[in-house]
Structures are given as C-alpha cells and as structure tokens.
Design a protein around this motif. Structure first.
Motif, mmCIF file in Angstrom:
data_model
loop_
_atom_site.group_PDB
_atom_site.id
_atom_site.type_symbol
_atom_site.label_atom_id
_atom_site.label_comp_id
_atom_site.label_asym_id
_atom_site.label_seq_id
_atom_site.Cartn_x
_atom_site.Cartn_y
_atom_site.Cartn_z
ATOM 1 N N UNK A 615 82.462 19.406 -9.024
ATOM 2 C CA UNK A 615 81.187 19.831 -8.417
ATOM 3 C C UNK A 615 80.068 18.813 -8.668
ATOM 4 N N UNK A 616 80.010 17.762 -7.865
ATOM 5 C CA UNK A 616 78.953 16.771 -8.022
ATOM 6 C C UNK A 616 77.627 17.349 -7.532
ATOM 7 N N UNK A 617 76.592 17.231 -8.394
ATOM 8 C CA UNK A 617 75.261 17.665 -7.980
ATOM 9 C C UNK A 617 74.462 16.540 -7.345
ATOM 10 N N UNK A 618 74.935 15.303 -7.454
ATOM 11 C CA UNK A 618 74.327 14.165 -6.774
ATOM 12 C C UNK A 618 75.403 13.098 -6.603
ATOM 13 N N UNK A 619 75.146 12.171 -5.688
ATOM 14 C CA UNK A 619 76.135 11.137 -5.398
ATOM 15 C C UNK A 619 76.345 10.253 -6.622
ATOM 16 N N UNK A 620 77.611 9.945 -6.967
ATOM 17 C CA UNK A 620 77.881 9.165 -8.192
ATOM 18 C C UNK A 620 77.778 7.662 -7.997
ATOM 19 N N UNK A 621 76.972 7.194 -7.034
ATOM 20 C CA UNK A 621 76.908 5.748 -6.794
ATOM 21 C C UNK A 621 76.186 5.015 -7.916
ATOM 22 N N UNK A 622 75.478 5.735 -8.785
ATOM 23 C CA UNK A 622 74.771 5.090 -9.898
ATOM 24 C C UNK A 622 75.630 4.993 -11.160
ATOM 25 N N UNK A 623 76.904 5.381 -11.077
ATOM 26 C CA UNK A 623 77.786 5.233 -12.230
ATOM 27 C C UNK A 623 78.018 3.757 -12.519
ATOM 28 N N UNK A 624 77.863 3.358 -13.767
ATOM 29 C CA UNK A 624 78.045 1.964 -14.137
ATOM 30 C C UNK A 624 79.484 1.670 -14.545
ATOM 31 N N UNK A 625 79.665 0.530 -15.210
ATOM 32 C CA UNK A 625 80.987 0.128 -15.661
ATOM 33 C C UNK A 625 81.363 0.892 -16.941
ATOM 34 N N UNK A 626 82.586 1.407 -16.993
ATOM 35 C CA UNK A 626 83.032 2.198 -18.147
ATOM 36 C C UNK A 626 84.355 1.710 -18.712
ATOM 37 N N UNK A 627 84.985 0.734 -18.057
ATOM 38 C CA UNK A 627 86.315 0.287 -18.495
ATOM 39 C C UNK A 627 86.266 -0.333 -19.894
ATOM 40 N N UNK A 628 85.268 -1.196 -20.151
ATOM 41 C CA UNK A 628 85.210 -1.895 -21.438
ATOM 42 C C UNK A 628 85.039 -0.915 -22.593
#
Length: 735
Positions: A615-628
């Motif tokens: 249930x996204x309450x806003x678009x997740x386009x602002x998610x940054x890098x999380x792999x490292x």
C-alpha cells in the motif's frame, strides 16, 4: 608554457643531441679524440636522457599543434647516434663496468621513486612531516620536470589542502607558487602548536590495561611532546594546556571571541587569555544590567538613583518612599524607552536580528516616534450559511531535502507580508530549519509566536516557473472550505486547467504565499462566471478560483421548545448510552486508504497463497540507493555468525527453508532505472523457544541514500484489535 616556448626547448635538446653525434663521429674517424668504452657509455646515458626529454617536449607540442611532425626527425637522430655508439663499443658493451651512482647519467623520467609518496589532508600538525618527505622524494629529483613534480604534488594532497592549490593551472611557473601557497597556509607555528595540544586530549585511553595500549599511549605522548618542544618551551606548553582546559569549559561565543583575539604570529599566553575572559565577563555583566527606573520629571530623584549601587531595590529606596502615591505610579508605569504608560520591561523593541515584531495593527503606523516594522497576515473567518468567500489556492511542486519535488497546496494571499509553511509539511519534506523568533500580531491583538523558518523551492506544475522562497514554520494554516459544495452548475470552461482541481473540497493548506511574489505570478486573463459565483484568474501556477460564492437558498428547519415529562427508566437508559464507549469511526484517511488498497488487491493464487499489493501512500521515485547498506550489514552478520558453528548452521537451515517454501528467490536481473529497494535482514535468537530458536527479521526501515526507507512510503493500516478492546471495556462496564 606557450607553443613557441616548447618548440624552443625542443630545439635546444636537438642541438645537445647533435653535439653528442659530432663527438662520436669524430672518435670513429680517429680525426680527433678517441673515446674509451667508459666515455662512450657516459655519452650513451646522456643521449638517452636528452631523447626522453625531447619526447616530453614533443608530446606537449602535439597537444598544442597536432600538425607538427617533428617526432620522426627526433627519433631518426637518436637511432643514428645510438647505433654509432653501440658499434664502437662492440663486445666491451657487455664486459666493461659503469658506476650507477655517477652524476653524469640522470635518472630516467619514467622511474618511480622507491619511497612511498606522502599524503597531506590539511592538518597543521602534519605539514612539516609532509613537506620534508615530499622535498626529499620529489623536489630533489633533478630528472623530473616542474610539471611532473606539480602532478605528484596534486596526487599527494587531499581535502582542504588540495583546495588550496587546485585553482593553479599545471605549469612550470605555478609549481613554485603552489609550494609557496601551501607554506603560507599551513606553515604556521602557532596553529601547529595549538593543534598538537588538541591532539594530546584526543588520544584514546588505555582503559583495558593492556601493555600494548599503554605503550602506544606513552609513545604517542612522547612524540607529541617532542614536537611541542621543537616549536616552543615548557612554559608555552603549560600555558597552552591551561588555555585548552579552560576553553573546553566555556560557551561557543566565548571561544569565538578568544580565537578572534589571536594574531597567530606568536604563541599565546595565559595572561592574554585571562584578559579576554575578563573583558568578556565585563561585557556580559553590562549587557544583563540591573533594574532601573524610567525618566522622571524630578531631576534630583534621577540623580540619586544614578548614584545608588547596582543592587538598589525599589522597596528600600528612601527617595521613592517619600513620593506621593500618584507620583509612584507615574515612575513605575512610565517606559524609559518610549515614555508611554507601561513598564520598561514590557516595551516592544523595533525589529532586530534576534526578534521581529510583525503586526497587523495600523495604530503603530500612526506613531512616527516609534518605527516598528509591520506586516499583515491573512484572516478568513466567516460563518454564513449561504455566502462564502473562496480564497485562491494552487497545487504546486516543492523540492524536498533529497532534491525531489512533492505536491503541496498553497494559499495565495495578497495581504500577507510573510510566507508560512505548516510544521507537518516541512517535516514531510525534511527541510532544514533555523531558529528565527517572530511575533505575529493579528486583528484583535492576538499574538502567535513563530520560532523557526526554513527555505524551499516552489515550482509550477503548468510551466517552467520556479523560485526559491523562505517560509516561517507554523503549526497550521487556518483556511480551508468548511464543507464541500457542488460546482456542477458553474459551467467551468473546458479549455482551462485549474491548478487546484479540488478547491471546493475541505483539504488542508500546506503553504501560504504572500505579497512578495503574489503579483509577480499573475498573468493576463480573467473569467467572470456568473453573478453570485467567484472569478477565474490566470497565473503562472495555473488558473485559480477566488471570490464570493452565494449558495442556493435551502429550506431551513423549524425549531421549537417542548416540555416533556419523561420517566425515570428513559433517563436511566440515556445515562447508560452516555457511558458506552464511542463507536465513531476513529480511522484516519491513511488507514482508510490502506484498508481500501487491501480489499482491492488481496487475492489467493493457485498455490493457495495470499497475495496483496504493497500500500504505497506516495510514489517511491525518491527512494535512494540501498544495495551498499544491505551488503555491508550482510557481510558483518556473516562475519559474526561464522565464529559460532552451531549458530551458523541454524541460520543456513532457516534461510534454506525460507527459500524452499518460496518466500524468497534469486533476482537474476535488476532494473536499476525503476525504484528498487534492498531489504537488510538479521537473525533473532530465542533459546527458550521449543520450535524455532533462530528466526530472521527483515528491516524495511533501513534508510537509503536519500534518508528515506521503504516503510516511509507505505501506508499504515488501522489497529486490528481495537474492536476486541472495546468489547472488553463494555463487558467490564455492565458487570
């Protein structure tokens, strides 16, 4: 160097090589001096040096003039001379010896120094060590050109030290200037001494009592003490130690005053520090001041109070007791700043850097003796059942702390000299705030204290208009329609695009944009709908709706008063109903949306598994890098559990079961162009459990590089056990 200068250097190199050819050819023809094998080898080494130097000049020329063809001539000359020398040497070339330390043969330009180049990041205490090592390894190497030395210097610098010389262009002349710049910047004995003193207090403590830690502490202190003695004396060291201890216990402003008093040409002493601290004490005492009376018509009374000690109290003042009661009121109530009827401590000062007074009252503008900075804010409060004034609102884009734009609802107010943003919206954008005390005084002398302000960039959704603005942070902005009204009969033009399509619905306001840019965003274009309806105004943010709206007349209900005698049982039942827990809908808008998303997307697949969309309450386009971050935590966990074989086996067994049940699978191809998120995990031990002693927990609250996690974008649903709690309370109520 310019192109002509480089060509001149190449010409000199060719002349030197031609001179060697003449000497070698003369020796070969035996018309002059015959060179021995050792002399021929010396000439061969000098020839190699000149040739490599000529190639360096040729490379610079080709960068400036690609059409130059001098490289072939240079190579032909070198091959001719070298072949002649090798022919004369014959077998002696391999048998004869030659001293490698001879000064006649320069070191090749491409030879890398055996010593490791030092690194300097800008600490004053490390400068002397750095420059001594650099001068020994690089500067004293005569075979290196200034340009090569300059490149080595830039490779050795980091941080602030690199910024000091980064602006210099890489030329031979600027190499010495860069060294001089570093020397003037960091070769300061006072700063080196003070930083070394600071390093003493930053040494790690030998808390565990180990021999290695204690020995390391002794070695570091001894080295720092020797460094201090090379700059100053024991007296200087004791003074700086005392100053550091005292400055560590004072406030930041006092520390700043002390640093401003230093000239950094000589080591400071405790006497200088004591003078600065005493002067600071005197300033603070004078700034705090004791309570004093305002101006009085009796000069003798004023003169007597001036001669009183600082702690002279009004209750013990003999002169004040001799005044009449009316005169006493005059003395106490008269302000010494503006002579008005209030105490001096209640005087409102003009606008300053620390406090601003923002007022709507027009009476302050009519008093020329008291210049007060005034500003107006919007006020909207009307409780008419049929008439309502609609204020202009616009949906705009606001840049958050991560650089992404988010939607916000702005109220356009042409009568406000200040701009506002709600505290909830500023926290959502993660905007940095700074303290800025402002007192907003509105109609009716109501006062609102503003403590913070922030800055953000506002962008239009309709065009390229974008402007940075500063906002005052407030708890809420009052305006919003009280109730939704019907606009189907308004006949809005189909060819216009409203910037706030939900202007007729009760929606919160996130921003208030005042007069500063209100008239700048107005465009040519206005549409009057009909009598009793608001107007449409074109702006750079889009079309806005504003004006008076007269609702259609509705039938009003009649109300009368009745006197009814009710029985005791009816009143008792009513009392029970009042005691019952409220069954009102306690869900928030976010909880309702989350529940609705669940009902619309939940399904059961062919394998019997329950599948539901996040249930996204806003678009997740602002998610940054999380792999490292996820990889770092995984490696740390692997390193930790490998020390315990039993724990390692339990972890592997759990993850294999997790994969076997289909809860996770290998991702073979990741689309990095779309928003994605790596969820870190860690194990949790529960030795008392009879079934699963180890389980794995996934952490979706781990922040990405934009300081936002996956959970920040997901809506939170309602509490599922609320109904059970209410039932238990109701049961206890009636038992």
């Amino acid at each position: 160097m310019s192109l002509e200068e480089v060509k001149q250097q190449r010409l000199l190199t060719r002349k030197n090589m031609s001179r060697i050819r003449t000497i070698v050819e003369t020796s070969e023809s035996k018309t002059g001096k015959i060179l021995s094998p050792i002399e021929l080898k010396c000439r061969l080494g000098i020839l190699d040096s000149y040739f490599k130097q000529g190639l360096g000049y040729q490379t610079q020329i080709e960068k400036l003039d690609p059409e130059d063809n001098g490289r072939g001539d240079l190579e032909d000359l070198y091959v001719t001379i070298r072949s002649n020398i090798q022919m004369q040497l014959g077998e002696d070339e391999h048998n004869s010896t030659f001293p490698e330390s001879s000064a006649a043969i320069p070191v090749s330009h491409s030879k890398i120094p055996a010593l490791k180049l030092p690194i300097f990041c800008g600490r004053y205490s490390e400068y002397k060590n750095f420059i001594a090592s650099f001068m020994h390894v690089i500067e004293n190497e005569s075979s290196l050109s200034n340009i090569e030395k300059f490149n080595h210097l830039l490779n050795c610098l980091q941080g602030q030290a690199l910024e000091t010389v980064k602006a210099f262009q890489i030329t031979s002349e600027n190499y010495s200037k860069a060294l001089d710049r570093l020397k003037s910047r960091y070769d300061n004995s006072t700063l080196i001494f003070m930083e070394t003193i600071k390093s003493l207090f930053e040494l790690p403590s030998a808390a565990k009592g180990g021999a290695s830690q204690l020995q390391s502490l002794v070695d570091n202190v001894s080295a720092l003490y020797s460094s201090l003695l090379s700059i100053g004396s024991d007296k200087n060291i004791s003074h700086l130690l005392l100053i550091h201890l005292v400055m560590d216990k004072v406030d930041e402003e006092t520390q700043k005053k002390w640093k401003e008093s230093l000239d950094f040409t000589s080591l400071p002493s405790w006497e200088q520090c004591a003078k600065v601290l005493e002067r600071r004490c005197q300033f603070l005492e004078s700034a705090s001041g004791s309570l004093s009376f305002g101006d009085s018509g009796k000069s003798s009374y004023k003169q007597e109070n001036r001669n009183k000690p600082p702690h002279h109290l009004i209750g013990s003042c003999s002169r004040f007791k001799q005044l009449e009661i009316a005169d006493r009121f005059k003395e106490v109530k008269r302000c010494k700043h503006c002579a008005r009827s209030h105490h001096s401590l209640l005087h409102r000062a003009p606008t300053s850097n620390k406090m601003q007074s923002v007022s709507l009252s027009t009476s302050s503008l009519e008093q020329p003796t008291q210049p007060v900075s005034t500003a107006a804010t919007h006020t909207h409060q009307e409780k008419s059942p049929q008439d309502q004034v609609i204020l202009a609102t616009a949906v705009v884009l606001i840049r958050d702390a991560s650089g992404c734009f988010q939607f916000g609802r702005a109220l356009l107010d042409s009568c406000s000299q200040v701009k506002f943003i709600t505290e909830e919206f500023s926290r959502k954008l993660r905007l940095p705030r700074e303290r800025h005390h402002v007192e907003i005084q509105s109609i009716g002398d109501s006062v609102t204290n503003i403590k913070y302000k922030t800055s953000a960039t506002v962008k239009s959704r309709m065009c390229d208009y974008e402007t940075p603005l500063s906002f005052h942070v407030t708890s809420q902005i009052a305006y919003q329609p009280e109730a939704e009204f019907n606009i189907t009969s308004w006949n809005l033009p189909a060819n216009i695009e409203l910037t706030d399509e939900n202007f007729f619905k009760p929606t919160r306001v996130d921003l208030l944009i005042g007069t500063e840019i209100f008239f700048d965003i107005l465009s040519i274009g206005q549409i009057k709908l009909a009598p009793g309806l608001p107007s449409l105004q074109k702006t750079l943010l889009g079309w806005v709706v504003s004006g008076r709206y007269q609702r259609p007349t509705e039938n009003s209900s009649s109300i009368c008063l009745l006197s009814v005698e009710e029985s005791v049982d009816a009143n008792l039942q009513r009392l029970w109903k009042l005691d019952e827990p409220s069954k009102a809908d306690m869900w928030t808008t976010e909880q309702r949306n989350c529940e609705q998303s669940y009902l619309q997307t939940v399904q059961r697949n062919a394998e019997g598994r329950v599948v539901v969309k996040l249930p996204f309450k806003e678009a997740p386009h602002c998610l940054g890098q999380s792999y490292a971050t996820a990889l770092r935590r995984f490696i740390a966990q692997e390193r930790r559990i490998t020390r315990c074989p039993d724990l390692h086996q339990r972890y592997i067994a759990f993850m294999e079961e997790y994969s076997r049940l289909g809860h996770m699978s290998i991702v073979k191809k990741v689309d990095f162009d779309n928003p994605h998120y790596y969820v870190p995990h860690h194990y949790v031990l529960k030795p008392t459990s009879t079934t699963t002693k180890l389980r794995v927990v996934f952490d979706a609250s781990c922040k990405s590089t934009t300081q936002r996690s996956l959970n920040d974008f997901l809506a939170v649903g309602p509490t599922l056990h609320l109904a059970t709690t209410v039932s238990i309370i109701s049961l206890h109520t009636y038992c």
